[in-house]
Design a protein around this motif. Structure first.
Motif, PDB file in Angstrom:
ATOM      1  N   HIS A 127       0.935  -1.275   0.140  1.00 31.33           N
ATOM      2  CA  HIS A 127       0.138   0.145  -0.148  1.00 31.33           C
ATOM      3  C   HIS A 127       0.807   1.150   0.055  1.00 31.33           C
ATOM      4  CE1 HIS A 127      -2.431   3.186   1.903  1.00 31.33           C
ATOM      5  NE2 HIS A 127      -3.505   2.760   1.096  1.00 31.33           N
ATOM      6  N   ALA A 128       2.000   1.369   0.966  1.00 31.10           N
ATOM      7  CA  ALA A 128       2.784   2.513   0.721  1.00 31.10           C
ATOM      8  C   ALA A 128       3.473   2.568  -0.448  1.00 31.10           C
ATOM      9  CB  ALA A 128       3.728   2.151   2.107  1.00 31.10           C
ATOM     10  N   HIS A 129       3.798   1.537  -0.972  1.00 30.74           N
ATOM     11  CA  HIS A 129       4.802   1.644  -2.209  1.00 30.74           C
ATOM     12  C   HIS A 129       3.837   2.305  -3.216  1.00 30.74           C
ATOM     13  CE1 HIS A 129       7.606   0.374  -5.267  1.00 30.74           C
ATOM     14  NE2 HIS A 129       6.673   0.194  -5.894  1.00 30.74           N
ATOM     15  N   LEU A 130       2.519   2.069  -3.391  1.00 33.51           N
ATOM     16  CA  LEU A 130       1.747   2.750  -4.177  1.00 33.51           C
ATOM     17  C   LEU A 130       1.298   4.250  -3.872  1.00 33.51           C
ATOM     18  CD1 LEU A 130      -0.706  -0.123  -4.783  1.00 33.51           C
ATOM     19  CD2 LEU A 130       0.981   0.728  -6.604  1.00 33.51           C
ATOM     20  N   ALA A 131       1.918   4.788  -3.113  1.00 32.34           N
ATOM     21  CA  ALA A 131       1.545   6.031  -2.766  1.00 32.34           C
ATOM     22  C   ALA A 131       1.548   7.246  -3.757  1.00 32.34           C
ATOM     23  CB  ALA A 131       2.308   6.651  -1.426  1.00 32.34           C
ATOM     24  N   PRO A 132       2.960   7.087  -4.584  1.00 32.05           N
ATOM     25  CA  PRO A 132       2.969   8.064  -5.550  1.00 32.05           C
ATOM     26  C   PRO A 132       1.888   8.056  -6.473  1.00 32.05           C
ATOM     27  CG  PRO A 132       5.138   7.085  -4.987  1.00 32.05           C
ATOM     28  CD  PRO A 132       3.896   6.383  -4.382  1.00 32.05           C
ATOM     29  N   TYR A 133       1.626   6.787  -7.063  1.00 36.85           N
ATOM     30  CA  TYR A 133       0.192   6.483  -7.889  1.00 36.85           C
ATOM     31  C   TYR A 133      -0.932   6.882  -7.434  1.00 36.85           C
ATOM     32  CZ  TYR A 133      -2.913   4.269 -11.182  1.00 36.85           C
ATOM     33  OH  TYR A 133      -3.783   3.590 -12.088  1.00 36.85           O
ATOM     34  N   VAL A 134      -1.324   6.840  -5.916  1.00 34.26           N
ATOM     35  CA  VAL A 134      -2.418   7.168  -5.249  1.00 34.26           C
ATOM     36  C   VAL A 134      -2.535   8.730  -5.229  1.00 34.26           C
ATOM     37  CG1 VAL A 134      -3.894   7.125  -3.252  1.00 34.26           C
ATOM     38  CG2 VAL A 134      -2.725   5.163  -3.943  1.00 34.26           C
ATOM     39  N   ARG A 135      -1.449   9.205  -5.220  1.00 29.64           N
ATOM     40  CA  ARG A 135      -1.336  10.883  -5.402  1.00 29.64           C
ATOM     41  C   ARG A 135      -1.863  11.226  -6.568  1.00 29.64           C
ATOM     42  NH1 ARG A 135      -2.738  13.808  -2.664  1.00 29.64           N
ATOM     43  NH2 ARG A 135      -1.589  13.026  -0.741  1.00 29.64           N
ATOM     44  N   HIS A 136      -1.298  10.701  -7.546  1.00 29.13           N
ATOM     45  CA  HIS A 136      -1.769  11.038  -8.954  1.00 29.13           C
ATOM     46  C   HIS A 136      -3.237  10.670  -9.135  1.00 29.13           C
ATOM     47  CE1 HIS A 136      -2.232  10.521 -13.385  1.00 29.13           C
ATOM     48  NE2 HIS A 136      -2.555   9.325 -13.135  1.00 29.13           N
ATOM     49  N   LEU A 137      -4.022   9.684  -8.563  1.00 31.24           N
ATOM     50  CA  LEU A 137      -5.413   9.517  -8.520  1.00 31.24           C
ATOM     51  C   LEU A 137      -5.950  10.647  -7.822  1.00 31.24           C
ATOM     52  CD1 LEU A 137      -5.546   5.647  -8.112  1.00 31.24           C
ATOM     53  CD2 LEU A 137      -5.382   6.950 -10.296  1.00 31.24           C
ATOM     54  N   CYS A 138      -5.452  11.007  -6.652  1.00 34.27           N
ATOM     55  CA  CYS A 138      -5.996  12.289  -6.024  1.00 34.27           C
ATOM     56  C   CYS A 138      -5.963  13.565  -6.930  1.00 34.27           C
ATOM     57  CB  CYS A 138      -4.888  12.509  -4.664  1.00 34.27           C
ATOM     58  SG  CYS A 138      -5.295  11.341  -3.377  1.00 34.27           S
ATOM     59  N   THR A 139      -4.796  13.734  -7.559  1.00 38.58           N
ATOM     60  CA  THR A 139      -4.927  14.952  -8.516  1.00 38.58           C
ATOM     61  C   THR A 139      -5.957  14.727  -9.480  1.00 38.58           C
ATOM     62  OG1 THR A 139      -2.609  15.170  -8.258  1.00 38.58           O
ATOM     63  CG2 THR A 139      -3.501  16.211 -10.137  1.00 38.58           C
ATOM     64  N   GLU A 140      -6.073  13.345 -10.139  1.00 37.55           N
ATOM     65  CA  GLU A 140      -7.180  13.073 -11.260  1.00 37.55           C
ATOM     66  C   GLU A 140      -8.649  13.564 -10.667  1.00 37.55           C
ATOM     67  OE1 GLU A 140      -5.712  10.135 -14.722  1.00 37.55           O
ATOM     68  OE2 GLU A 140      -6.742   9.356 -12.823  1.00 37.55           O
ATOM     69  N   ALA A 141      -8.880  13.344  -9.411  1.00 39.66           N
ATOM     70  CA  ALA A 141     -10.097  13.261  -8.676  1.00 39.66           C
ATOM     71  C   ALA A 141     -10.400  14.660  -8.336  1.00 39.66           C
ATOM     72  CB  ALA A 141     -10.086  12.628  -7.323  1.00 39.66           C
ATOM     73  N   ARG A 142      -9.473  15.604  -8.100  1.00 42.40           N
ATOM     74  CA  ARG A 142      -9.661  16.741  -7.777  1.00 42.40           C
ATOM     75  C   ARG A 142      -9.793  17.637  -9.060  1.00 42.40           C
ATOM     76  NH1 ARG A 142      -5.693  20.668  -8.596  1.00 42.40           N
ATOM     77  NH2 ARG A 142      -4.109  19.218  -8.209  1.00 42.40           N
ATOM     78  N   GLU A 143      -9.116  17.255 -10.193  1.00 38.82           N
ATOM     79  CA  GLU A 143      -9.229  17.838 -11.379  1.00 38.82           C
ATOM     80  C   GLU A 143     -10.436  17.552 -12.386  1.00 38.82           C
ATOM     81  OE1 GLU A 143      -5.354  17.414 -13.477  1.00 38.82           O
ATOM     82  OE2 GLU A 143      -4.498  18.899 -12.084  1.00 38.82           O
ATOM     83  N   SER A 144     -10.852  16.150 -12.477  1.00 36.25           N
ATOM     84  CA  SER A 144     -11.822  15.381 -13.387  1.00 36.25           C
ATOM     85  C   SER A 144     -12.920  15.023 -12.704  1.00 36.25           C
ATOM     86  CB  SER A 144     -11.213  14.698 -14.133  1.00 36.25           C
ATOM     87  OG  SER A 144     -10.824  13.314 -13.567  1.00 36.25           O
ATOM     88  N   GLY A 145     -12.983  14.684 -11.509  1.00 36.35           N
ATOM     89  CA  GLY A 145     -13.991  14.195 -10.717  1.00 36.35           C
ATOM     90  C   GLY A 145     -14.095  12.802 -10.895  1.00 36.35           C
ATOM     91  N   LEU A 146     -13.111  11.814 -11.260  1.00 37.74           N
ATOM     92  CA  LEU A 146     -13.044  10.546 -11.473  1.00 37.74           C
ATOM     93  C   LEU A 146     -12.735   9.737 -10.000  1.00 37.74           C
ATOM     94  CD1 LEU A 146     -11.212   9.884 -14.764  1.00 37.74           C
ATOM     95  CD2 LEU A 146     -13.699   9.870 -14.094  1.00 37.74           C
ATOM     96  N   PRO A 147     -13.152   8.902  -9.794  1.00 40.06           N
ATOM     97  CA  PRO A 147     -12.877   8.174  -8.336  1.00 40.06           C
ATOM     98  C   PRO A 147     -11.537   7.237  -8.727  1.00 40.06           C
ATOM     99  CG  PRO A 147     -14.497   6.803  -9.627  1.00 40.06           C
ATOM    100  CD  PRO A 147     -14.515   8.054 -10.444  1.00 40.06           C
ATOM    101  N   ALA A 148     -11.054   7.012  -7.404  1.00 42.84           N
ATOM    102  CA  ALA A 148      -9.739   6.200  -7.600  1.00 42.84           C
ATOM    103  C   ALA A 148     -10.134   4.764  -7.987  1.00 42.84           C
ATOM    104  CB  ALA A 148      -9.346   6.161  -6.053  1.00 42.84           C
ATOM    105  N   GLN A 149     -11.161   4.139  -7.482  1.00 43.14           N
ATOM    106  CA  GLN A 149     -11.363   2.718  -7.847  1.00 43.14           C
ATOM    107  C   GLN A 149     -12.596   2.829  -8.850  1.00 43.14           C
ATOM    108  OE1 GLN A 149     -11.770   2.312  -3.374  1.00 43.14           O
ATOM    109  NE2 GLN A 149     -11.018   0.026  -3.835  1.00 43.14           N
ATOM    110  N   ARG A 150     -12.386   2.320  -9.935  1.00 43.11           N
ATOM    111  CA  ARG A 150     -13.446   2.477 -11.182  1.00 43.11           C
ATOM    112  C   ARG A 150     -13.778   1.113 -11.680  1.00 43.11           C
ATOM    113  NH1 ARG A 150      -9.095   6.690 -13.867  1.00 43.11           N
ATOM    114  NH2 ARG A 150      -8.782   7.839 -12.219  1.00 43.11           N
ATOM    115  N   PRO A 151     -15.278   1.189 -11.942  1.00 40.55           N
ATOM    116  CA  PRO A 151     -15.623  -0.050 -12.760  1.00 40.55           C
ATOM    117  C   PRO A 151     -15.011   0.026 -14.227  1.00 40.55           C
ATOM    118  CG  PRO A 151     -17.471   1.685 -12.400  1.00 40.55           C
ATOM    119  CD  PRO A 151     -16.083   2.266 -11.794  1.00 40.55           C
ATOM    120  N   LEU A 152     -15.153  -1.103 -14.513  1.00 40.28           N
ATOM    121  CA  LEU A 152     -14.156  -1.390 -15.900  1.00 40.28           C
ATOM    122  C   LEU A 152     -14.676  -0.430 -17.097  1.00 40.28           C
ATOM    123  CD1 LEU A 152     -12.905  -3.604 -14.184  1.00 40.28           C
ATOM    124  CD2 LEU A 152     -13.084  -4.994 -16.277  1.00 40.28           C
ATOM    125  N   PHE A 153     -16.059  -0.447 -17.072  1.00 42.66           N
ATOM    126  CA  PHE A 153     -16.698   0.191 -18.217  1.00 42.66           C
ATOM    127  C   PHE A 153     -16.467   1.621 -18.234  1.00 42.66           C
ATOM    128  CE2 PHE A 153     -20.033   0.778 -15.155  1.00 42.66           C
ATOM    129  CZ  PHE A 153     -20.524   2.063 -15.163  1.00 42.66           C
TER     130      PHE A 153
END
Length: 669
Positions: A552-578
């Motif tokens: 979990h800690a190793h993925l922190a840089p990627y999760v930070r990227h997902l946080c930025t995406e969430a702030r900018e686009s509203g996309l959630p971190a965990q996403r349905p495939l579709f």
């Protein structure tokens, strides 16, 4: 995009762009009205709600009027539909008609999602979903003995639609979304493939309609509408939060996790304010302050919190919007007029929470909101260094009490979690802690997104059962993410242990594997900690938690990227495939695996005894197995999944490919 009426030979369409939202004709009317005759029963957060509507009216004729259309019965207007941009309001002319059933247009093969945080089904087709925040129930499957037993003991078994966080919003695969902008009781009914029905317990209903060319833009629009969460703090994503509730010895037990090599970012002690033993298990003493009771269980708490923070470890606690009558804060709250009252007197309305009574803090009163945010969350928690807490409950507002603002409890009930979230966010803002301190909630409704920075999936049973076990946390995260909640996590290990249902080593291993691939990883000892395995019960379980906390800690840089995406686009971190592959309708109902951002695919093992599982790899490019390095073409594959190696894949062309490639070494190190 604005709504518009289009007249036809038999009736009219309500359209957004070229897509039909609502279609009315004499053979297929869009509206049925009636008068309601409800019965509402609550017992410890579990509700039984029924209605016997009468004087049903189905207006067929119509005529245009200024701003919309009127629906007629015997030539007289009995209802109107008025447009305003991307919204419309349906209103009955006679206030006695307090039930509306609106039929939205559906097309063959159309898939539907939404409804807030749904735990059993991602795709809603073929079922109806009452929108009423409540306890989700234990078992949630009427065919099981556990659910039947819990129903008999107090309506506590639940069903597939029961949820802490409902929301009257649905999204369809024609890439439109419809939101009921109201908090009264409603039902989303998708049992008829020819039409999506919304039942509303009111004589007027305002709907908002959104459209897009694909799901990502649509989800972004909904996130903008309801409000986006602040990015998660670095400490919360940089390690695991260890949940322990054994008083002062929790600090000594934490050292065992650290010595085992766990990446620890926080210690969560929900029992910080004291405990109460009940037949349900070990409960908390609902009196949220660091007084004598807290001092006896956690002596020198402030100093211990400071010592942890000096090591980069935050301390988290617990609070909820109710106060026990035998607690110190109760008399203060009563004297200040901070509790909801009985309908028939000025006495405090008390609620039985399972062998103890509590007053309900009245958040319709500004003075009370200020008191709880400052006196409780501010002075008693933030000011002694607490960096976060579980902001529990919010679903229990009874319908037979009196609120300070005079509002109807039936209307206020669903709003209650949002008011509770506002008070928590207000406390953080008052100390300049927004984006640093972190509270997490299970209860929600429309608008909670703007205030609550993190969801948790509630009280799953400690098992693999279909409707109440480990797998439901995936469905919950995916459904909530579609309506604007970027971040979700669960009690690693599960919570509810009743009638001999206890944790197994396999469950604890599999839950760690799942929790590592969520934005926040947090363990919980459950309601019966002494009867259940804990992550420090055996060397093997301790090593398991340490190993996956490092992942979990190793993925922190990627999760930070997902946080930025969430702030900018509203996309959630965990996403349905579709969400990223909308052209493939076969993905519409996949709910046991998910995209973690666009570049990582996770397929947790959520079936007891399984050592292989089917995994769908979408799109056109190659997917690389995180643990073996083997490349797989898109399609459905039978993947080996021994304990300790849940199926997880990444895109070799991802900007984070080198980070993902390092996961194997972290897991084996």
């Amino acid at each position: 995009m604005n709504l518009r009426f289009v007249a036809g030979t038999e009736g009219f369409d309500l359209r957004i762009g070229d897509r039909v939202v609502l279609r009315h004709s004499e053979s297929c009317p869009a509206l049925v009205m009636a008068r309601g005759n409800p019965e509402v029963v609550m017992y410890r957060g579990n509700f039984r709600i029924s209605d016997k509507p009468f004087e049903e009216l189905v207006p067929l004729a119509w005529r245009q009027c200024e701003g919309g259309v009127e629906l007629l019965d015997s030539g007289a207007p009995v209802a109107s539909i008025v447009l305003a941009g991307n919204s419309f309001e349906i209103r009955a002319a006679d206030p006695a008609h307090d039930r509306l059933r609106i039929r939205f247009h559906a097309e063959a093969g159309e898939c539907v999602w939404g409804g807030g945080e749904q735990m059993s089904y991602l795709a809603l087709n073929g079922r109806n979903f009452p929108i009423w925040t409540s306890e989700p129930g234990v078992g949630r499957d009427k065919s099981t003995e556990l659910t039947r037993r819990m129903d008999a003991e107090g309506m506590a078994g639940g069903d597939y639609w029961n949820t802490n966080y409902p929301q009257p919003t649905f999204i369809t695969s024609r890439w439109i979304a419809v939101h009921l902008d109201a908090s009264f009781y409603s039902v989303l009914d998708f049992t008829d493939p020819a039409g999506h029905l919304v039942e509303v317990w009111s004589g007027a209903a305002r709907f908002e309609v959104f459209s897009a060319d694909g799901p990502q833009d649509l989800v972004g629009q909904l996130s903008t509408r309801f409000g986006r969460q602040p990015e998660l703090p670095e400490w919360a994503i940089g390690g695991a939060i260890v949940g322990l509730k054994s008083g002062a010895s929790s600090f000594d037990r934490l050292e065992k996790f650290i010595d085992a090599g766990a990446a620890v970012s926080g210690l969560w002690c929900e029992d910080w304010a004291g405990i109460r033993e009940t037949s349900f298990g070990r409960r908390l003493f609902w009196d949220w302050h660091s007084g004598e009771r807290s001092g006896a269980r956690y002596p020198q708490l402030h100093e211990r919190i400071q010592a942890l923070e000096a090591r980069g470890i935050r301390f988290l606690a617990y609070a909820n919007p109710y106060i026990a009558v035998d607690g110190d804060l109760y008399q203060e709250g009563r004297a200040g007029g901070h509790f909801c009252l009985r309908r028939d007197s000025d006495e405090v309305h008390l609620v039985d929470f399972g062998e103890f009574d509590c007053g309900v803090v009245d958040f319709t009163r500004e003075e009370t909101c200020a008191w709880f945010a400052e006196r409780v969350l501010g002075r008693e928690m933030l000011d002694i260094g607490i960096s976060g807490w579980m902001a529990d409950f919010g679903e229990y507002l009874p319908t037979d009490l009196r609120l300070a603002d005079g509002s109807d409890p039936m209307e206020a009930h669903n709003r209650w979690p949002v008011l509770w979230a506002e008070v928590n966010a207000r406390a953080l803002a008052s100390r300049g802690k927004t984006g640093d301190a972190l509270f997490f909630m299970r209860a929600g409704f429309s608008g909670v997104q703007a205030h609550c920075p993190l969801l948790w999936a509630g009280d799953q049973s400690v098992d693999f059962t279909r409707h109440d076990g480990i797998g439901t946390v995936i469905t919950g995260a995916l459904s909530a993410g579609l309506v604007g909640n970027a971040y979700s996590h669960s009690d690693c290990g599960g919570y509810t242990s009743l009638h001999g249902n206890v944790r197994t080593e396999e469950l604890l291993h599999r839950w760690c594997e799942l929790a590592a691939f969520a934005p926040v990883m947090r363990s919980h000892e459950g309601n019966r900690p002494d009867d259940n395995l804990q992550y420090d019960s055996t060397p093997d379980l301790l090593a398991c938690f340490a190993r996956w906390s490092r992942v979990h800690a190793h993925l922190a840089p990627y999760v930070r990227h997902l946080c930025t995406e969430a702030r900018e686009s509203g996309l959630p971190a965990q996403r349905p495939l579709f969400l990223h592959y909308p052209q493939d309708s076969a993905l519409f109902t996949v709910q046991d695996q998910y995209l973690y951002g666009a570049d990582l695919l996770v397929a947790p093992v959520v079936e007891e005894g399984a050592r292989r599982r089917q995994v769908v790899l979408p799109g056109t490019g190659i997917w690389r197995h995180c643990w073996t390095g083997e490349d797989f073409a898109p399609g459905t594959h039978d993947i080996s999944a021994p304990i300790g190696q849940p199926p997880a894949f990444y895109r070799p062309d991802s900007a984070f490919a080198s980070l993902f490639a390092g996961l194997k070494g972290v897991l084996e190190g």
